[in-house]
Write an enzyme that holds these catalytic residues in place. Structure first.
Site, PDB file in Angstrom:
ATOM      1  CE1 TYR A 154      29.765  30.939  -6.296  1.00  0.00           C
ATOM      2  CE2 TYR A 154      29.160  30.638  -8.602  1.00  0.00           C
ATOM      3  CZ  TYR A 154      29.015  31.306  -7.392  1.00  0.00           C
ATOM      4  OH  TYR A 154      28.110  32.341  -7.297  1.00  0.00           O
ATOM      5  CE  LYS A 158      26.366  30.064  -5.197  1.00  0.00           C
ATOM      6  NZ  LYS A 158      25.618  30.677  -4.093  1.00  0.00           N
TER       7      LYS A 158
HETATM    8  P1  NAD Z   1      29.842  39.097  -2.146  1.00  0.00           P
HETATM    9  O1  NAD Z   1      31.161  38.435  -2.056  1.00  0.00           O
HETATM   10  O2  NAD Z   1      29.787  40.559  -2.363  1.00  0.00           O
HETATM   11  O3  NAD Z   1      28.950  38.758  -0.864  1.00  0.00           O
HETATM   12  C1  NAD Z   1      28.958  37.512  -0.234  1.00  0.00           C
HETATM   13  C2  NAD Z   1      28.720  37.740   1.232  1.00  0.00           C
HETATM   14  O4  NAD Z   1      28.730  36.466   1.917  1.00  0.00           O
HETATM   15  C3  NAD Z   1      29.819  38.592   1.876  1.00  0.00           C
HETATM   16  O5  NAD Z   1      29.230  39.582   2.688  1.00  0.00           O
HETATM   17  C4  NAD Z   1      30.586  37.596   2.731  1.00  0.00           C
HETATM   18  O6  NAD Z   1      31.191  38.175   3.889  1.00  0.00           O
HETATM   19  C5  NAD Z   1      29.482  36.623   3.121  1.00  0.00           C
HETATM   20  N1  NAD Z   1      30.010  35.331   3.558  1.00  0.00           N
HETATM   21  C6  NAD Z   1      30.993  34.600   2.975  1.00  0.00           C
HETATM   22  N2  NAD Z   1      31.244  33.508   3.708  1.00  0.00           N
HETATM   23  C7  NAD Z   1      30.396  33.541   4.776  1.00  0.00           C
HETATM   24  C8  NAD Z   1      30.183  32.695   5.884  1.00  0.00           C
HETATM   25  N3  NAD Z   1      30.894  31.573   6.043  1.00  0.00           N
HETATM   26  N4  NAD Z   1      29.220  33.026   6.780  1.00  0.00           N
HETATM   27  C9  NAD Z   1      28.488  34.161   6.648  1.00  0.00           C
HETATM   28  N5  NAD Z   1      28.667  35.021   5.603  1.00  0.00           N
HETATM   29  C10 NAD Z   1      29.607  34.706   4.690  1.00  0.00           C
HETATM   30  O7  NAD Z   1      29.060  38.343  -3.316  1.00  0.00           O
HETATM   31  P2  NAD Z   1      27.682  38.651  -4.076  1.00  0.00           P
HETATM   32  O8  NAD Z   1      28.014  38.862  -5.482  1.00  0.00           O
HETATM   33  O9  NAD Z   1      26.886  39.646  -3.345  1.00  0.00           O
HETATM   34  O10 NAD Z   1      26.998  37.210  -3.963  1.00  0.00           O
HETATM   35  C11 NAD Z   1      25.949  36.897  -3.076  1.00  0.00           C
HETATM   36  C12 NAD Z   1      25.414  35.520  -3.418  1.00  0.00           C
HETATM   37  O11 NAD Z   1      24.959  35.510  -4.773  1.00  0.00           O
HETATM   38  C13 NAD Z   1      26.476  34.421  -3.316  1.00  0.00           C
HETATM   39  O12 NAD Z   1      25.886  33.237  -2.841  1.00  0.00           O
HETATM   40  C14 NAD Z   1      26.904  34.251  -4.761  1.00  0.00           C
HETATM   41  O13 NAD Z   1      27.445  32.986  -4.986  1.00  0.00           O
HETATM   42  C15 NAD Z   1      25.601  34.476  -5.485  1.00  0.00           C
HETATM   43  N6  NAD Z   1      25.739  34.850  -6.883  1.00  0.00           N
HETATM   44  C16 NAD Z   1      26.388  36.008  -7.238  1.00  0.00           C
HETATM   45  C17 NAD Z   1      26.487  36.334  -8.589  1.00  0.00           C
HETATM   46  C18 NAD Z   1      27.172  37.585  -9.071  1.00  0.00           C
HETATM   47  O14 NAD Z   1      27.325  37.740 -10.282  1.00  0.00           O
HETATM   48  N7  NAD Z   1      27.578  38.485  -8.199  1.00  0.00           N
HETATM   49  C19 NAD Z   1      25.945  35.478  -9.557  1.00  0.00           C
HETATM   50  C20 NAD Z   1      25.300  34.325  -9.165  1.00  0.00           C
HETATM   51  C21 NAD Z   1      25.200  34.024  -7.813  1.00  0.00           C
END
Ligand code: NAD
Length: 246
Positions: A154, A158
């Site tokens: 991951y 990133k």
């Molecule tokens: P989440 O799992 O709730 O949402 C991720 C979304 O991406 C989901 O709707 C999923 O269906 C979709 N997805 C996954 N694979 C896919 C694909 N191949 N094609 C199209 N859609 C796809 O996660 P989140 O917490 O909302 O995270 C959103 C973004 O923010 C991600 O990139 C995550 O890495 C990043 N992020 C999240 C956090 C956190 O603390 N939640 C922190 C840093 C970064």
């Protein structure tokens, strides 16, 4: 503020992506709610946008598939004539310690989180170049800046997104296209809901603000980067992490 703009948000059925879609739509953009798995969730996002008087459409596409991304973007251009804002939000985790991590776990995360951004950026940039303008916003992570035990795949993906963002900013800047990344910290979503209370406490303790963040706090920065107010900002990584990476 974003009236007349067309925005594509990947993985917008839930979490941060959903909130970004809602926020961009609130500000006047027509939003394409991309999803891969759950059609119902994407439908809910579209319905919530429409209930508030906004415009949205859902579109199924696995961002890790180069051909599907090309088809999605070509179809959207056919339908709307332009894409002004691309938010690469789709992401997954497959956590494991380095020594236990399988090749599949590593490859899958790189394919969705990093190559997914490349796939959409490659196709969208062609049209943004013709438009002589556009905004690309990639969702990276605090872990791409400082690393995290158990998340080598991951964090690599990133950190890769940051390199991709900076390179694209250099390539596309002369045509009025800005490319920036957001590095969220610990944000309360379904992705982080699976973490243990102990880990959540430790991570909260590592922030200067002593609390977790919300999807709204990330979406506000995405909306700013998409707006005219951010017209002189490109190639940047904006941390939305309560001071975790300081
Ligand atoms: P989440 O799992 O709730 O949402 C991720 C979304 O991406 C989901 O709707 C999923 O269906 C979709 N997805 C996954 N694979 C896919 C694909 N191949 N094609 C199209 N859609 C796809 O996660 P989140 O917490 O909302 O995270 C959103 C973004 O923010 C991600 O990139 C995550 O890495 C990043 N992020 C999240 C956090 C956190 O603390 N939640 C922190 C840093 C970064």
């Amino acid at each position: 503020m974003l009236d007349g703009k067309v925005a594509l948000v990947t993985g917008a059925g839930r979490g941060i992506g959903k909130q970004i879609a809602l926020t961009l739509a609130e500000k006047g953009a027509t939003v394409i709610v991309n999803f891969n798995g759950s059609k119902e969730k994407a439908q809910e996002t579209v319905q919530e946008i429409e209930a508030k008087g906004g415009k949205a459409q859902m579109y199924q596409c696995d961002v890790s598939d180069m051909t599907s991304c090309g088809e999605m973007i070509a179809e959207l251009i056919k339908a709307y004539g332009r894409i002004d804002i691309l938010v690469n939000n789709a992401g997954i985790t497959r956590d494991n310690l380095l020594m236990r991590m399988s090749e599949e776990e590593f490859d899958e995360v790189i394919r969705v989180n990093l190559k997914g951004c490349f796939n959409t950026m490659k196709h969208v940039s062609r049209y943004m170049l013709k438009q002589k303008g556009g905004r690309i916003i990639n969702i990276s992570s605090v872990t791409g800046l400082i690393g995290n035990a158990g998340q080598a795949n991951y964090c690599a993906s990133k950190a890769g997104v940051i390199g991709l963002t900076k390179s694209a900013a250099r390539e596309l800047g002369s045509r009025g296209i800005t490319v920036n990344a957001i590095a969220p910290g610990f944000i309360e979503t379904e992705m982080t809901a699976v973490l243990s209370e102990k880990l959540k406490e430790t991570m909260t303790e590592q922030t200067l603000l002593k609390r977790t963040g919300s999807a709204k706090e990330v979406a506000a920065v995405a909306a700013f980067l998409a707006s005219e107010d951010a017209s002189y900002i490109t190639g940047q990584v904006i941390s939305v992490d309560g001071g975790m990476a300081l």
